[in-house]
Motif scaffolding. Sequence first.
Motif, PDB file in Angstrom:
ATOM      1  N   ARG A  11     -54.649 -29.556 -19.268  1.00 18.06           N
ATOM      2  CA  ARG A  11     -55.330 -29.644 -17.925  1.00 18.06           C
ATOM      3  C   ARG A  11     -54.941 -31.113 -17.365  1.00 18.06           C
ATOM      4  N   ARG A  12     -54.202 -32.078 -18.005  1.00 18.66           N
ATOM      5  CA  ARG A  12     -54.018 -33.368 -17.612  1.00 18.66           C
ATOM      6  C   ARG A  12     -53.344 -33.380 -16.398  1.00 18.66           C
ATOM      7  N   GLY A  13     -53.883 -34.242 -15.429  1.00 16.35           N
ATOM      8  CA  GLY A  13     -53.264 -34.714 -14.206  1.00 16.35           C
ATOM      9  C   GLY A  13     -53.486 -33.459 -12.986  1.00 16.35           C
ATOM     10  N   VAL A  14     -54.195 -32.394 -13.416  1.00 20.73           N
ATOM     11  CA  VAL A  14     -54.374 -31.209 -12.513  1.00 20.73           C
ATOM     12  C   VAL A  14     -55.650 -31.374 -11.792  1.00 20.73           C
ATOM     13  N   TRP A  15     -55.658 -31.393 -10.494  1.00 21.52           N
ATOM     14  CA  TRP A  15     -56.990 -31.189  -9.728  1.00 21.52           C
ATOM     15  C   TRP A  15     -56.979 -30.092  -8.912  1.00 21.52           C
ATOM     16  N   VAL A  16     -58.112 -29.440  -8.913  1.00 19.39           N
ATOM     17  CA  VAL A  16     -58.181 -28.321  -7.958  1.00 19.39           C
ATOM     18  C   VAL A  16     -59.251 -28.451  -6.859  1.00 19.39           C
ATOM     19  N   ILE A  17     -58.846 -28.225  -5.703  1.00 20.37           N
ATOM     20  CA  ILE A  17     -59.658 -28.356  -4.318  1.00 20.37           C
ATOM     21  C   ILE A  17     -59.978 -26.982  -4.001  1.00 20.37           C
ATOM     22  N   VAL A  18     -61.492 -26.668  -4.137  1.00 24.14           N
ATOM     23  CA  VAL A  18     -61.888 -25.298  -3.791  1.00 24.14           C
ATOM     24  C   VAL A  18     -62.586 -25.568  -2.270  1.00 24.14           C
ATOM     25  N   VAL A  56     -62.497 -31.043 -10.101  1.00 24.53           N
ATOM     26  CA  VAL A  56     -62.431 -30.028  -8.966  1.00 24.53           C
ATOM     27  C   VAL A  56     -63.139 -30.680  -7.989  1.00 24.53           C
ATOM     28  N   VAL A  57     -62.547 -30.538  -6.755  1.00 25.77           N
ATOM     29  CA  VAL A  57     -63.253 -30.908  -5.646  1.00 25.77           C
ATOM     30  C   VAL A  57     -63.782 -29.848  -4.675  1.00 25.77           C
ATOM     31  N   LEU A  58     -65.154 -29.868  -4.571  1.00 26.43           N
ATOM     32  CA  LEU A  58     -65.595 -28.567  -3.636  1.00 26.43           C
ATOM     33  C   LEU A  58     -65.760 -29.183  -2.427  1.00 26.43           C
ATOM     34  N   VAL A  59     -65.072 -28.434  -1.281  1.00 25.32           N
ATOM     35  CA  VAL A  59     -65.227 -28.909   0.179  1.00 25.32           C
ATOM     36  C   VAL A  59     -66.221 -27.827   0.414  1.00 25.32           C
ATOM     37  N   VAL A  75     -68.225 -33.436  -4.311  1.00 22.82           N
ATOM     38  CA  VAL A  75     -68.280 -32.514  -3.337  1.00 22.82           C
ATOM     39  C   VAL A  75     -68.225 -33.152  -1.771  1.00 22.82           C
ATOM     40  N   VAL A  76     -67.386 -32.662  -0.998  1.00 19.67           N
ATOM     41  CA  VAL A  76     -67.160 -33.513   0.154  1.00 19.67           C
ATOM     42  C   VAL A  76     -67.339 -32.489   1.470  1.00 19.67           C
ATOM     43  N   PRO A  77     -67.697 -32.878   2.732  1.00 19.54           N
ATOM     44  CA  PRO A  77     -67.696 -31.981   3.778  1.00 19.54           C
ATOM     45  C   PRO A  77     -66.657 -31.558   4.422  1.00 19.54           C
ATOM     46  N   GLY A  78     -66.535 -30.290   4.724  1.00 22.94           N
ATOM     47  CA  GLY A  78     -65.267 -29.673   5.432  1.00 22.94           C
ATOM     48  C   GLY A  78     -64.979 -30.157   6.794  1.00 22.94           C
ATOM     49  N   GLY A  79     -64.052 -29.624   7.502  1.00 22.56           N
ATOM     50  CA  GLY A  79     -63.675 -29.690   8.913  1.00 22.56           C
ATOM     51  C   GLY A  79     -63.876 -28.557   9.630  1.00 22.56           C
ATOM     52  N   ALA A  80     -63.319 -28.272  10.762  1.00 23.22           N
ATOM     53  CA  ALA A  80     -63.076 -27.232  11.810  1.00 23.22           C
ATOM     54  C   ALA A  80     -62.320 -26.232  11.475  1.00 23.22           C
ATOM     55  N   THR A  81     -61.178 -26.657  10.728  1.00 25.09           N
ATOM     56  CA  THR A  81     -60.444 -25.637  10.238  1.00 25.09           C
ATOM     57  C   THR A  81     -60.199 -25.865   8.756  1.00 25.09           C
ATOM     58  N   ARG A  82     -59.528 -24.576   8.160  1.00 25.13           N
ATOM     59  CA  ARG A  82     -59.394 -24.633   7.065  1.00 25.13           C
ATOM     60  C   ARG A  82     -58.231 -25.718   6.395  1.00 25.13           C
ATOM     61  N   SER A  83     -57.213 -26.024   7.365  1.00 28.67           N
ATOM     62  CA  SER A  83     -56.434 -27.044   6.913  1.00 28.67           C
ATOM     63  C   SER A  83     -57.236 -28.692   7.098  1.00 28.67           C
ATOM     64  N   ASP A  84     -58.099 -28.685   7.976  1.00 29.98           N
ATOM     65  CA  ASP A  84     -59.161 -30.083   7.906  1.00 29.98           C
ATOM     66  C   ASP A  84     -59.747 -29.926   6.720  1.00 29.98           C
ATOM     67  N   SER A  85     -60.288 -28.963   6.175  1.00 26.50           N
ATOM     68  CA  SER A  85     -61.080 -29.038   5.036  1.00 26.50           C
ATOM     69  C   SER A  85     -60.227 -29.204   4.011  1.00 26.50           C
ATOM     70  N   ARG A  87     -57.561 -31.153   3.835  1.00 26.54           N
ATOM     71  CA  ARG A  87     -57.281 -32.738   4.109  1.00 26.54           C
ATOM     72  C   ARG A  87     -58.760 -33.373   3.583  1.00 26.54           C
ATOM     73  N   ALA A  88     -59.748 -33.089   3.846  1.00 29.38           N
ATOM     74  CA  ALA A  88     -60.804 -33.650   3.363  1.00 29.38           C
ATOM     75  C   ALA A  88     -61.063 -33.622   1.778  1.00 29.38           C
ATOM     76  N   GLY A  89     -60.573 -32.535   1.265  1.00 32.26           N
ATOM     77  CA  GLY A  89     -60.637 -32.396  -0.192  1.00 32.26           C
ATOM     78  C   GLY A  89     -59.493 -33.283  -0.823  1.00 32.26           C
ATOM     79  N   LEU A  90     -58.561 -33.300  -0.336  1.00 29.20           N
ATOM     80  CA  LEU A  90     -57.471 -34.107  -0.702  1.00 29.20           C
ATOM     81  C   LEU A  90     -57.663 -35.557  -0.905  1.00 29.20           C
ATOM     82  N   ASP A  91     -58.488 -36.107   0.200  1.00 27.53           N
ATOM     83  CA  ASP A  91     -58.792 -37.416   0.189  1.00 27.53           C
ATOM     84  C   ASP A  91     -59.719 -37.843  -0.933  1.00 27.53           C
ATOM     85  N   ALA A  92     -60.253 -36.914  -1.654  1.00 25.16           N
ATOM     86  CA  ALA A  92     -61.172 -36.981  -2.651  1.00 25.16           C
ATOM     87  C   ALA A  92     -60.295 -36.885  -4.064  1.00 25.16           C
ATOM     88  N   VAL A  93     -59.109 -36.421  -4.091  1.00 24.70           N
ATOM     89  CA  VAL A  93     -58.467 -36.234  -5.273  1.00 24.70           C
ATOM     90  C   VAL A  93     -57.847 -37.721  -5.789  1.00 24.70           C
TER      91      VAL A  93
END
Length: 233
Positions: A11-18, A56-59, A75-85, A87-93
């Motif tokens: 699992r090392r170095g692996v993160w998942v954004i859901v 794991v980051v949950l958006v 856990v982070v809040p998402g955005g208006a589009t899936r791509s925005d969400s 990006r919000a998740g990626l900022d927390a990785v």
Amino acid sequence: MPSDASALVDRRGVWVIVVAAGSGSRFGGAKQYEDLGGMRVLDHSLRTARSVADGVVLVAAPDRAADQEPDADVVVPGGATRSDSVRAGLDAVPSDAEVVLVHDAARPLATAALFRRVVDAVRSGADAAIPAVPVVDTLWTVDGEAVDRTGFVAVQTPQGFRAEALRAAHHGGGTATDDATLVAATGGHVRFVDGESSNGKITTASDLVVAAARLHHRAVGAGEDPASAGLTP
Ligand code: CTP
Ligand code: MG
């Protein structure tokens, strides 16, 4: 030798954004919070993600971002589009993550084996690895021309990325219905892995009925007692 195969997963170095911040307009409500076999749709996605990842980051939708989510590390809040969400998740990785997967909460039946195939394909050199399945319907263009479907595949999540490639693809703030499209647009190398026909996205209400039936079938096939697994026939 560990008897549990999951103990062998690196699992090392692996993160998942859901991503779970959508409104479910075609479903008629927040489908990711519906019950599926005794837990919420998104719990299936989170638990499978967790089994292959360091974190794991949950958006979540902004009004759910303060909820306790024991299966997520952040856990982070998402955005208006899936791509925005995403990006919000990626900022927390964390910046030292090497492989980042993005998974739709609305695909609760993706297996750990599929997640691992995606991780392995990235580790072996792809910028992006995406699950693909054959298109089973006959395709036409909206202009009325039949299309040869053998030239097409349908793609799913989890999609996996070299972390830098995903960050670079999202840097410009583009929008697409998946992330590999953005990576390909920035010149990234995209590799297919075998997807799963049972890994459908819950889009409409009938998709949830199908997912429940598949989950039941899976539990029976694995020799579990569906009742004890919290499933009703
Ligand atoms: N998603 C998200 N943020 C958004 C939009 C979508 O995190 N702004 C997530 C959804 O929660 C879902 C996944 O992206 O897990 C795939 O999106 P989709 O199936 O389109 O879900 P919804 O956008 O919620 O549904 P609809 O398009 O019918 O409104
Ligand atoms: Mg949507």
